[in-house]
Design a protein around this motif. Sequence first.
Motif, PDB file in Angstrom:
ATOM      1  N   HIS A  28       0.853  -1.189   0.000  1.00 43.52           N
ATOM      2  CA  HIS A  28       0.000   0.000   0.000  1.00 43.52           C
ATOM      3  C   HIS A  28       0.892   1.243   0.000  1.00 43.52           C
ATOM      4  O   HIS A  28       1.968   1.245   0.590  1.00 43.52           O
TER       5      HIS A  28
ATOM      6  N   ASP B 228       0.921   3.967   1.602  1.00 43.11           N
ATOM      7  CA  ASP B 228       1.379   4.529   2.872  1.00 43.11           C
ATOM      8  C   ASP B 228       2.457   3.669   3.544  1.00 43.11           C
ATOM      9  O   ASP B 228       2.953   4.026   4.617  1.00 43.11           O
TER      10      ASP B 228
ATOM     11  N   HIS C 229      -4.194  -8.914   5.602  1.00 46.05           N
ATOM     12  CA  HIS C 229      -4.677  -7.571   5.247  1.00 46.05           C
ATOM     13  C   HIS C 229      -4.977  -7.506   3.739  1.00 46.05           C
ATOM     14  O   HIS C 229      -6.121  -7.279   3.344  1.00 46.05           O
TER      15      HIS C 229
HETATM   16 ZN   LIG Z   1      -2.477  -1.205   4.254  1.00 44.27          ZN
END
Ligand SMILES: [Zn+2]
Length: 414
Positions: free
Chosen positions: A53, A55, A136
């Motif tokens: 991801h 971030d 996740h």
């Molecule tokens: Zn994430």
Amino acid sequence: MELRFLGGAREVGRSAILVNDSLLLDYGVLTDTPPQYPVGDVEPDAVVASHGHLDHVGAIPSLLSGSSRPPIHWTPPTRELALTLARDTLKLHGRTLQCPFTENDVRRVTQVSETHGYRETFEAAGHEVTLFDAGHIPGSAHVLVDDGETRLFYTADFHTGDQRLVSGTTARPDADVVLCESTYSDVTHEDRAVVEERFVESVETTLWEGGTVVVPAFAIGRTQEMLLICDAYDIPCYVDGMGTDVTEMLRRHPEFVRDADALQRATSHARFVTGRDGQRKRIADQQTAIVTTSGMLSGGPAMTYVPAIRANPTNKVTMTGYQVQGTPGRELLETGSAEFDGRVLPVSARVEQYDFSAHADRSGILDVLNDYRDAEILVNHGDRCEAFAEELRAAGFDASAPALGDVRELSAHR
Ligand SMILES: [Zn+2]
């Protein structure tokens, strides 16, 4: 063990933690205008990335702009996702201040990349490192770091509940210190099966009434999750935007998804959009679901589809994830209109929100932490890290929430 908090401390975005001044865990971007990067100058000897991801990996190529060549350790899907994101950043913002790296830096990433499977211990900057499935997104990892004296368990982003795309985490390796994400530390997710049922019923009703449903979805994870749901309930659907490439990529890594056959079926079930806006406008007239980026209506083909379907109240826009304050998605939910390509447009189509989160909620986080009653707990990656740390202390944990720039000395006490 010394930890230096360069980003993601008491905030969500630009995750970056430097271990013993040598091993860097994640190096992400905080999406904002202008984007924000981890603080301080850092020249790590090695990098470990938890998952693909923005971030967590968005700024990694910038680590290779100088003469140093730190190896980058990650799972195969995380490598591919990080490269996809980097190329997307170059395409959108290349040669501007919005992009902290060059094409050449991205090429160097492929040269220093070292991929690992879950539970295969490797050496990085003098540390023993092991990745565990974090549940996740595909390839997402908890990172266990052992410097010979202290064992750090960096949870990174995780989910304890099962999604269709990936199963929830069950990994609980022994550790002296746990650095835990807290995105949803004050949220209780509605039962996933119930969310799914409500979503399916809503979409089916709209299609029955002759309408079109635009399903804005993040490219990584959420798009594939929505395709799996559409296939499971035989909802006709198109898929568009960056999520199409990610879906194709994940099919090459079947061992990192929960059910590769289901993903294969879902991919065959969905119709992939490759065309231009003319084709998109024709699709927007059909009785179908359209799964498309961006998940918060901040770009991508959604910016064509939503204006195209907006005038008819039979149509629907179903948001599938959290909408950050200040994004068009949030604006649309709150006001019924939003800005598309510089024009604020009212939307008569119905707008709904569904919580298909890929993060553990409060009880999921506590479920993990309860297995670490004797460890020191550090809380990061949240909007209320300090409050959550205080709640943990009240519950008997040794917990705190480091601030941005903090340096912590940790030991295998007890
Ligand atoms: Zn994430």
